[in-house]
Design a protein around this motif. Sequence first.
Motif, PDB file in Angstrom:
ATOM      1  N   THR A   1      -4.258   4.314  30.448  1.00  0.00           N
ATOM      2  CA  THR A   1      -4.742   5.158  29.350  1.00  0.00           C
ATOM      3  C   THR A   1      -3.597   5.955  28.735  1.00  0.00           C
ATOM      4  OG1 THR A   1      -6.935   5.341  30.372  1.00  0.00           O
ATOM      5  CG2 THR A   1      -6.338   7.016  28.741  1.00  0.00           C
ATOM      6  N   TRP A   2      -2.756   6.532  29.595  1.00  0.00           N
ATOM      7  CA  TRP A   2      -1.608   7.277  29.079  1.00  0.00           C
ATOM      8  C   TRP A   2      -0.655   6.374  28.304  1.00  0.00           C
ATOM      9  CZ3 TRP A   2      -0.347  10.530  34.076  1.00  0.00           C
ATOM     10  CH2 TRP A   2      -1.244  11.610  34.146  1.00  0.00           C
ATOM     11  N   VAL A   3      -0.463   5.161  28.792  1.00  0.00           N
ATOM     12  CA  VAL A   3       0.464   4.242  28.123  1.00  0.00           C
ATOM     13  C   VAL A   3      -0.075   3.811  26.762  1.00  0.00           C
ATOM     14  CG1 VAL A   3       1.504   1.933  28.236  1.00  0.00           C
ATOM     15  CG2 VAL A   3       1.524   3.418  30.259  1.00  0.00           C
ATOM     16  N   THR A   4      -1.351   3.488  26.703  1.00  0.00           N
ATOM     17  CA  THR A   4      -1.920   2.928  25.472  1.00  0.00           C
ATOM     18  C   THR A   4      -2.375   3.997  24.480  1.00  0.00           C
ATOM     19  OG1 THR A   4      -4.057   2.747  26.616  1.00  0.00           O
ATOM     20  CG2 THR A   4      -2.622   0.799  26.604  1.00  0.00           C
ATOM     21  N   HIS A   5      -2.900   5.113  24.981  1.00  0.00           N
ATOM     22  CA  HIS A   5      -3.458   6.128  24.092  1.00  0.00           C
ATOM     23  C   HIS A   5      -2.699   7.460  24.124  1.00  0.00           C
ATOM     24  CE1 HIS A   5      -6.892   3.373  24.918  1.00  0.00           C
ATOM     25  NE2 HIS A   5      -7.095   3.531  23.626  1.00  0.00           N
ATOM     26  N   GLY A   6      -1.699   7.563  24.988  1.00  0.00           N
ATOM     27  CA  GLY A   6      -0.945   8.800  25.083  1.00  0.00           C
ATOM     28  C   GLY A   6      -1.661   9.845  25.930  1.00  0.00           C
ATOM     29  N   THR A   7      -1.043  10.985  26.061  1.00  0.00           N
ATOM     30  CA  THR A   7      -1.609  12.089  26.825  1.00  0.00           C
ATOM     31  C   THR A   7      -2.033  13.205  25.872  1.00  0.00           C
ATOM     32  OG1 THR A   7       0.470  13.312  27.088  1.00  0.00           O
ATOM     33  CG2 THR A   7       0.060  11.523  28.637  1.00  0.00           C
ATOM     34  N   ALA A   8      -2.617  14.252  26.427  1.00  0.00           N
ATOM     35  CA  ALA A   8      -2.992  15.402  25.599  1.00  0.00           C
ATOM     36  C   ALA A   8      -1.768  16.131  25.049  1.00  0.00           C
ATOM     37  CB  ALA A   8      -3.843  16.372  26.422  1.00  0.00           C
ATOM     38  N   LEU A   9      -0.609  15.872  25.634  1.00  0.00           N
ATOM     39  CA  LEU A   9       0.626  16.525  25.192  1.00  0.00           C
ATOM     40  C   LEU A   9       1.437  15.660  24.238  1.00  0.00           C
ATOM     41  CD1 LEU A   9       1.754  17.763  28.726  1.00  0.00           C
ATOM     42  CD2 LEU A   9       0.497  19.063  27.010  1.00  0.00           C
TER      43      LEU A   9
END
Length: 285
Positions: A75-83
């Motif tokens: 999820t972090w790789v494909t959609h990024g993080t909240a930051l």
Amino acid sequence: MSPEVLSTPVVDTVKTPDRAHSRARAARRRRIVVTATRVLLLVAVLGLWEVFSRAKVIDPFNFSMPSKIWGQIWTWVTHGTALGSLGEQIWYTLYEALLGWVLGVVAGVVLGIALGRIRFLADVLGPYIKVLNSMPRIILAPIFLIWFGLGPASKVASAVVLVFFPVFFNAFQGAREVDRNLVANARILGASDRRVTLQVVIPSATAWIFTSLHVSFGFALIGAIVGEYIGATKGIGLLVAQSQNTFNAAGVYAAMVILAVVALAAEGLLTFVERRVFRWKPANS
């Protein structure tokens, strides 16, 4: 033909290459077995963790499970993080750790060689360095946050104080362990103190210094992460803090996995550089 000629031993020129090839094959087989065992151990640990979590043998809320951790990373790789993007967070932490590592290594090497060569400096500064080394340096992170703010400077300072001491003590010991005969021979040939330090002491201490580099980069990452965890605007440490605050165990473990990959990549690069620098050293069997 004379008896002396008949009794002369014949050197077997075939056995030596055969023995070398046999040792090379045995070394390759051992590397394959070690690698396969490592992979099997990792698969077994992850598999048991997944099974026990799904069976509720261990609490999946607190311990999460490998599938959820991988899902969080994806999820972090494909959609990024909240930051922001994951790559940005990794680079932010890596930048702080690298800068702190370089500054800590340079300071540790320079001061270690200086105190190793100049006994007066060692006598004067030695007690202060021992006192500072005895302090738990992680507690300095909040102080650095007050001094330098939420930016990267406070994380770099935390990394520097963690890196400095292992590098310093190895450089100091390496300077003290230089073969005195080499120093004496250099002086007989007319070398000045500066040339002795640059051409004899530092090359002799390089092996000691490289030993500390492997450990010190991990300390630099710890310093950057702890600083970000306490207070930051970006970085992997802040991801850990946010995941903890939202009870997202998978996020905490995912950040730890990312940090482990970064640390292993740095360790591999340092090992490669060390092998290139010390090509004259025999390989470990």
